[in-house]
Enzyme design. Structure first.
Site, PDB file in Angstrom:
ATOM      1  N   ASP A 128      19.891  55.631  52.663  1.00 46.30           N
ATOM      2  CA  ASP A 128      19.213  56.014  53.911  1.00 46.30           C
ATOM      3  C   ASP A 128      18.584  54.758  54.486  1.00 46.30           C
ATOM      4  O   ASP A 128      18.726  53.659  53.923  1.00 46.30           O
ATOM      5  CB  ASP A 128      18.171  57.120  53.655  1.00 46.30           C
ATOM      6  CG  ASP A 128      17.937  57.996  54.892  1.00 46.30           C
ATOM      7  OD1 ASP A 128      17.383  57.482  55.881  1.00 46.30           O
ATOM      8  OD2 ASP A 128      18.314  59.188  54.864  1.00 46.30           O
ATOM      9  N   HIS A 185      25.824  66.274  62.362  1.00 48.54           N
ATOM     10  CA  HIS A 185      25.313  67.054  63.511  1.00 48.54           C
ATOM     11  C   HIS A 185      24.286  66.282  64.346  1.00 48.54           C
ATOM     12  O   HIS A 185      23.991  66.666  65.461  1.00 48.54           O
ATOM     13  CB  HIS A 185      24.777  68.428  63.063  1.00 48.54           C
ATOM     14  CG  HIS A 185      23.421  68.417  62.426  1.00 48.54           C
ATOM     15  ND1 HIS A 185      22.669  69.560  62.278  1.00 48.54           N
ATOM     16  CD2 HIS A 185      22.684  67.415  61.880  1.00 48.54           C
ATOM     17  CE1 HIS A 185      21.521  69.257  61.679  1.00 48.54           C
ATOM     18  NE2 HIS A 185      21.511  67.969  61.427  1.00 48.54           N
ATOM     19  N   GLY A 221      19.720  50.885  54.095  1.00 48.30           N
ATOM     20  CA  GLY A 221      20.651  50.199  54.986  1.00 48.30           C
ATOM     21  C   GLY A 221      20.973  51.061  56.192  1.00 48.30           C
ATOM     22  O   GLY A 221      20.471  52.174  56.329  1.00 48.30           O
ATOM     23  N   ASP A 222      21.850  50.513  57.053  1.00 46.78           N
ATOM     24  CA  ASP A 222      22.273  51.209  58.262  1.00 46.78           C
ATOM     25  C   ASP A 222      23.696  51.711  58.028  1.00 46.78           C
ATOM     26  O   ASP A 222      24.603  50.899  57.836  1.00 46.78           O
ATOM     27  CB  ASP A 222      22.218  50.213  59.426  1.00 46.78           C
ATOM     28  CG  ASP A 222      22.795  50.787  60.715  1.00 46.78           C
ATOM     29  OD1 ASP A 222      23.223  51.960  60.726  1.00 46.78           O
ATOM     30  OD2 ASP A 222      22.827  50.044  61.713  1.00 46.78           O
ATOM     31  N   PHE A 223      23.888  53.026  58.049  1.00 46.80           N
ATOM     32  CA  PHE A 223      25.233  53.537  57.701  1.00 46.80           C
ATOM     33  C   PHE A 223      26.283  53.232  58.768  1.00 46.80           C
ATOM     34  O   PHE A 223      27.462  53.424  58.524  1.00 46.80           O
ATOM     35  CB  PHE A 223      25.202  55.001  57.254  1.00 46.80           C
ATOM     36  CG  PHE A 223      24.574  56.028  58.172  1.00 46.80           C
ATOM     37  CD1 PHE A 223      24.768  56.027  59.543  1.00 46.80           C
ATOM     38  CD2 PHE A 223      23.812  57.063  57.606  1.00 46.80           C
ATOM     39  CE1 PHE A 223      24.213  57.004  60.359  1.00 46.80           C
ATOM     40  CE2 PHE A 223      23.236  58.057  58.416  1.00 46.80           C
ATOM     41  CZ  PHE A 223      23.441  58.014  59.801  1.00 46.80           C
TER      42      PHE A 223
HETATM   43  C1  LIG Z   1      18.950  65.205  59.397  1.00 42.85           C
HETATM   44  S1  LIG Z   1      18.567  64.101  58.108  1.00 42.85           S
HETATM   45  C2  LIG Z   1      19.553  64.711  56.752  1.00 42.85           C
HETATM   46  C3  LIG Z   1      18.943  64.415  55.422  1.00 42.85           C
HETATM   47  C4  LIG Z   1      19.661  64.939  54.182  1.00 42.85           C
HETATM   48  N1  LIG Z   1      21.028  64.497  54.101  1.00 42.85           N
HETATM   49  C5  LIG Z   1      19.585  66.452  54.101  1.00 42.85           C
HETATM   50  O1  LIG Z   1      20.603  67.125  54.301  1.00 42.85           O
HETATM   51  O2  LIG Z   1      18.492  66.975  53.823  1.00 42.85           O
HETATM   52  C6  LIG Z   1      19.466  62.668  58.608  1.00 42.85           C
HETATM   53  C7  LIG Z   1      19.156  61.425  57.795  1.00 42.85           C
HETATM   54  O3  LIG Z   1      19.935  60.326  58.301  1.00 42.85           O
HETATM   55  C8  LIG Z   1      19.145  59.156  58.192  1.00 42.85           C
HETATM   56  N2  LIG Z   1      19.654  58.134  59.097  1.00 42.85           N
HETATM   57  C9  LIG Z   1      19.623  58.147  60.456  1.00 42.85           C
HETATM   58  N3  LIG Z   1      20.189  57.040  60.946  1.00 42.85           N
HETATM   59  C10 LIG Z   1      20.603  56.311  59.876  1.00 42.85           C
HETATM   60  C11 LIG Z   1      21.283  55.058  59.733  1.00 42.85           C
HETATM   61  N4  LIG Z   1      21.651  54.361  60.812  1.00 42.85           N
HETATM   62  N5  LIG Z   1      21.555  54.611  58.492  1.00 42.85           N
HETATM   63  C12 LIG Z   1      21.178  55.330  57.392  1.00 42.85           C
HETATM   64  N6  LIG Z   1      20.539  56.522  57.472  1.00 42.85           N
HETATM   65  C13 LIG Z   1      20.254  57.005  58.691  1.00 42.85           C
HETATM   66  C14 LIG Z   1      17.757  59.640  58.546  1.00 42.85           C
HETATM   67  O4  LIG Z   1      16.749  58.749  58.110  1.00 42.85           O
HETATM   68  C15 LIG Z   1      17.704  61.003  57.864  1.00 42.85           C
HETATM   69  O5  LIG Z   1      17.168  60.931  56.565  1.00 42.85           O
END
Ligand SMILES: C[S@@+](CC[C@H](N)C(=O)[O-])C[C@H]1O[C@@H](n2cnc3c(N)ncnc32)[C@H](O)[C@@H]1O
Length: 351
Positions: free
Chosen positions: A213, A258, A239-241
């Site tokens: 994350d 989503h 990191g940034d996915f």
């Molecule tokens: C809606 S939450 C889902 C969390 C978890 N997977 C769950 O189902 O409970 C989306 C997650 O994506 C992460 N996120 C958003 N942009 C991101 C990025 N560029 N790189 C890594 N993680 C990211 C957010 O910090 C958040 O924790």
């Protein structure tokens, strides 16, 4: 004739005069109910009432708020089943109200705080979203939600608990009976505090996991893995996915796609495809959008994605097409009963 859950428009004359207006007025007053529930959540009044019925005077003193407005908030919420009046000017919390108590199984307190502190104002811009295509959040705050969260880390615990709370509530039925496809290393991409991965790996001691994350969220994941006794076999990566993801045998995207537009989803799936070997598996956990009139949580969630993130809820076949664009072929979809969550399993077939 009315039957079951279908909400056919009632033919005129079937309902008492004024019933439709009364129902509409009740729906329109949702803003007042949301804010009253927020007060209960923020002051953690449900937790206080779980210890036993209390008077508004006692609760007000402990919470450093005024007695008269608090009494009126509680009296209003007695009309929607959140608290009940008891003798001696006291209120008790109901099963429904108890879901706002912090730190209890099935608690929605984090969701209440997140929604009312970050989502509520953005929804005031919904019409602006329809006019401009910008998210309500950006219209209200001048930046998108994720960069805003990174600059306002005080909201991150709310985000991670709100996501983890889905496991005790709407996602529970799926996670309880679901087993991941074969593969030793499971990477939970955008895994927040790793609660989903923890639930899926708890009874599967042969597997190892990675929670990825944003760097700001990783400490919550590291702490959660220790709490769950998984620190030895689950690592956490910041990191940034959209830049790159760790290598794994099974990739998990739970409530991540989503959040994003189709174009952004294809970018993210492309990063996974770069890291994956042919035959690697992908599991997408989402609440699928139904095509009919049934009430379904994903319908409201679709508006939340529109307003907060520029993302969308999708039907099963929309996910099949989206995943296919990045080389992932859907094998099967496992769905929890009664409008719950689904796990879409796909295999990476290098193109
Ligand atoms: C809606 S939450 C889902 C969390 C978890 N997977 C769950 O189902 O409970 C989306 C997650 O994506 C992460 N996120 C958003 N942009 C991101 C990025 N560029 N790189 C890594 N993680 C990211 C957010 O910090 C958040 O924790």
């Amino acid at each position: 004739m009315h039957h079951g859950l279908r909400r056919d428009p009632a033919p005129s004359g079937e309902r008492p005069a004024g019933a439709a207006s009364a129902q509409m007025a009740e729906m329109l007053s949702g803003f007042a109910v949301s804010q009253a529930l927020y007060v209960v959540a923020k002051l953690d009044l449900a937790a206080k009432l779980l210890a036993g019925p209390r008077t508004p005077a006692e609760l007000a003193k402990e919470s450093d708020v005024l007695e008269d407005p608090l009494r009126r908030v509680l009296h209003t919420l007695s009309g929607v089943g959140v608290v009940t009046h008891r003798e001696g000017d006291r209120f008790a919390v109901t099963d429904l109200g108890a879901t706002l108590a912090g730190g209890t199984p099935g608690s929605l307190r984090g969701t209440a705080l997140l929604w009312m502190e970050t989502h509520y104002e953005a929804f005031g811009e919904l019409l602006g979203t329809l006019r401009t295509g910008s998210t309500g959040f950006a219209l209200r705050h001048g930046q998108e939600f994720v960069p805003y969260l990174r600059e306002h880390p005080e909201h991150l615990p709310g985000l991670t608990s709100a996501m983890a709370e889905l496991n005790g509530g709407p996602r529970q039925a799926l996670l309880a009976g679901y087993r991941l496809p074969e593969g030793e290393v499971v990477a939970d991409i955008g895994g927040a505090d790793g609660s989903v991965l923890a639930a899926l790996l708890a009874d599967d001691p042969r597997r190892r996991g990675i929670v990825m994350d944003l760097p700001e969220v990783v400490p919550a994941a590291t702490a959660r893995m220790s709490e769950a006794g998984l620190a030895g076999r689950v690592s956490t990566v910041g990191g940034d996915f959209f830049t790159g993801v760790p290598s794994a045998d099974v990739y998990l995207l739970s409530a991540v796609l989503h959040d994003w537009s189709d174009e952004d989803c294809v970018r993210l799936l492309g990063r996974i495809a770069e890291a994956a070997r042919p035959g690697a598996r992908l599991v997408v956990i989402e609440s699928l959008l139904p095509l009919d009139d049934e009430p379904h949580p994903s319908k409201l969630s679709d508006l939340i994605m529109l307003t907060m993130a520029g993302g969308r809820e999708r039907t099963g076949s929309e996910y099949t097409t989206l995943l296919g664009t990045a080389g992932f072929v859907v094998d099967r979809t496992v769905s929890a009963p009664a409008g719950g969550y689904s796990a879409i399993e796909a295999t990476f077939e290098a193109g």
